[in-house]
Design an enzyme around this catalytic site. Structure first.
Site, PDB file in Angstrom:
ATOM      1  N   LYS A   1       0.834  -1.204   0.000  1.00 13.06           N
ATOM      2  CA  LYS A   1       0.000   0.000   0.000  1.00 13.06           C
ATOM      3  C   LYS A   1       0.860   1.241   0.000  1.00 13.06           C
ATOM      4  O   LYS A   1       0.605   2.195  -0.739  1.00 13.06           O
ATOM      5  CB  LYS A   1      -0.913   0.011   1.240  1.00 13.06           C
TER       6      LYS A   1
ATOM      7  N   GLN B   1      -5.189  -1.256   9.605  1.00 17.99           N
ATOM      8  CA  GLN B   1      -5.094  -2.612   9.062  1.00 17.99           C
ATOM      9  C   GLN B   1      -5.750  -3.625  10.010  1.00 17.99           C
ATOM     10  O   GLN B   1      -5.476  -3.629  11.206  1.00 17.99           O
ATOM     11  CB  GLN B   1      -3.612  -2.968   8.833  1.00 17.99           C
TER      12      GLN B   1
ATOM     13  N   ASP C   1     -11.538   2.808   3.828  1.00 19.87           N
ATOM     14  CA  ASP C   1     -11.918   1.390   3.807  1.00 19.87           C
ATOM     15  C   ASP C   1     -13.426   1.228   3.619  1.00 19.87           C
ATOM     16  O   ASP C   1     -13.897   0.124   3.323  1.00 19.87           O
ATOM     17  CB  ASP C   1     -11.550   0.733   5.147  1.00 19.87           C
TER      18      ASP C   1
HETATM   19  N1  GUN Z   1      -7.303  -6.706   6.129  1.00 22.91           N
HETATM   20  C1  GUN Z   1      -7.618  -7.471   5.053  1.00 22.91           C
HETATM   21  N2  GUN Z   1      -8.246  -6.714   4.109  1.00 22.91           N
HETATM   22  C2  GUN Z   1      -8.322  -5.467   4.607  1.00 22.91           C
HETATM   23  C3  GUN Z   1      -8.847  -4.246   4.095  1.00 22.91           C
HETATM   24  O1  GUN Z   1      -9.388  -4.146   2.985  1.00 22.91           O
HETATM   25  N3  GUN Z   1      -8.721  -3.168   4.901  1.00 22.91           N
HETATM   26  C4  GUN Z   1      -8.151  -3.237   6.150  1.00 22.91           C
HETATM   27  N4  GUN Z   1      -8.091  -2.134   6.868  1.00 22.91           N
HETATM   28  N5  GUN Z   1      -7.645  -4.347   6.642  1.00 22.91           N
HETATM   29  C5  GUN Z   1      -7.739  -5.462   5.876  1.00 22.91           C
END
Ligand code: GUN
Length: 294
Positions: free
Chosen positions: A54, A98, A121
């Site tokens: 990311k 996350q 998100d």
């Molecule tokens: N963990 C797995 N997929 C995601 C996601 O799309 N966003 C976040 N914040 N954590 C994750």
């Protein structure tokens, strides 16, 4: 006959290219540089990999990336205090915490603390409710990416039978909402669904988001269907190494499906590209600008 492979890697690269152009335009015309803050609590190896990708893609698209690492012993109040700070920081347009979080932290409290206008998100109840009621919203990145992939195969999803296996807040539920907004006829199936293979065989569009390695075999798939595999499962591979497989048995499925997204190289790259789209949208909205047309 063998299915067409939906190249998520290439489609995501194209989308990131469009984001990069829009970010450049925003900086040139308005002096605005969108910023994304990513918060990682503890040291989950899979999360470390996602967060690293990311960060790289955020910077490559011309946006600012802010990294926050908390120890896995950090308390909920420490994390909530950080979120409050980021909510008030004008350089931060998007906040991503996350998941999964360590067990002693309540994820729902944390998600609810994020300013909904920075919730890239799309997990905040405000954004989930807006999506469900047809209002403009920041939408979860993985389902957003799934719909884009499906639309590379079908110009319109209207009237198609879509089956989503899985009903999580992150994928299944928002995906069903997005598909319904595209006028597909949507079924949400799950582990308690009776005769799951038969339900799935009714699908023109099948989305597998169960989190069980290669559970969806040829019995689940209608001839010519489009199959989008959301799973990312680590299984033992050759020579003691592990390998990543999806929720779909790829070799089986690709003999029957019309189009299929592979794992890796399908939905995964789309999730990050859509996160960048959401960050760009959040920055544009914050500046009172129309949303970029991507
Ligand atoms: N963990 C797995 N997929 C995601 C996601 O799309 N966003 C976040 N914040 N954590 C994750």
């Amino acid at each position: 006959m063998s299915a067409r492979i939906i190249d998520g890697k290439a489609i995501a690269a194209e989308l990131r290219g469009k984001v990069t152009m829009e970010v450049h335009r925003l900086r040139r015309d308005r002096g605005i540089v969108p910023g994304l803050a990513v918060v990682l609590v503890g040291a989950n190896p899979a999360s470390e990999v996602y967060v690293g990708s990311k960060k790289k893609m955020t910077v490559d698209s011309g946006m600012r990336s802010f990294d926050y690492r908390l120890a896995d012993t950090a308390g909920e109040s420490e994390l909530l205090a950080l979120i409050q700070r980021l909510n008030g920081d004008p350089d931060v347009n998007g906040i991503l915490v996350q998941l999964p979080l360590p067990a002693h932290i309540n994820s729902q409290n944390v998600i609810a603390a994020i300013d909904p206008s920075k919730d890239v998100d799309g997990f905040h109840p405000m954004n989930a409710g807006r999506l469900a009621t047809g209002l403009p919203a920041l939408v979860p990145c993985t389902p957003f990416g799934c719909v884009i992939l499906a639309k590379t195969v079908h110009a319109s999803l209207e009237g198609l039978n879509a089956v989503v296996i899985g009903r999580s807040n992150i994928v299944g539920k928002p995906l069903a909402q997005l598909l319904s907004a595209e006028n597909a006829t949507v079924t949400i199936a799950h582990s308690r669904t009776r005769d799951l293979p038969a339900v799935c065989r009714g699908a023109d569009l099948l989305f597998a988001a169960i989190g069980r390695a290669e559970m969806v075999n040829g019995d689940y798939i209608k001839q010519g269907a489009t199959v989008i595999d959301v799973g990312i499962n680590r299984v033992p591979g050759e020579g003691g190494k592990s390998r990543i497989v999806g929720d779909v048995m790829f070799a089986d499925a690709s003999a029957i499906a019309g189009a299929i997204s592979p794992v890796p190289g399908g939905v995964g790259p789309m999730t990050i590209a859509c996160l960048l789209v959401n960050t760009l949208r959040a920055a544009s909205a914050r500046a009172g600008l129309p949303l970029p047309a991507i």
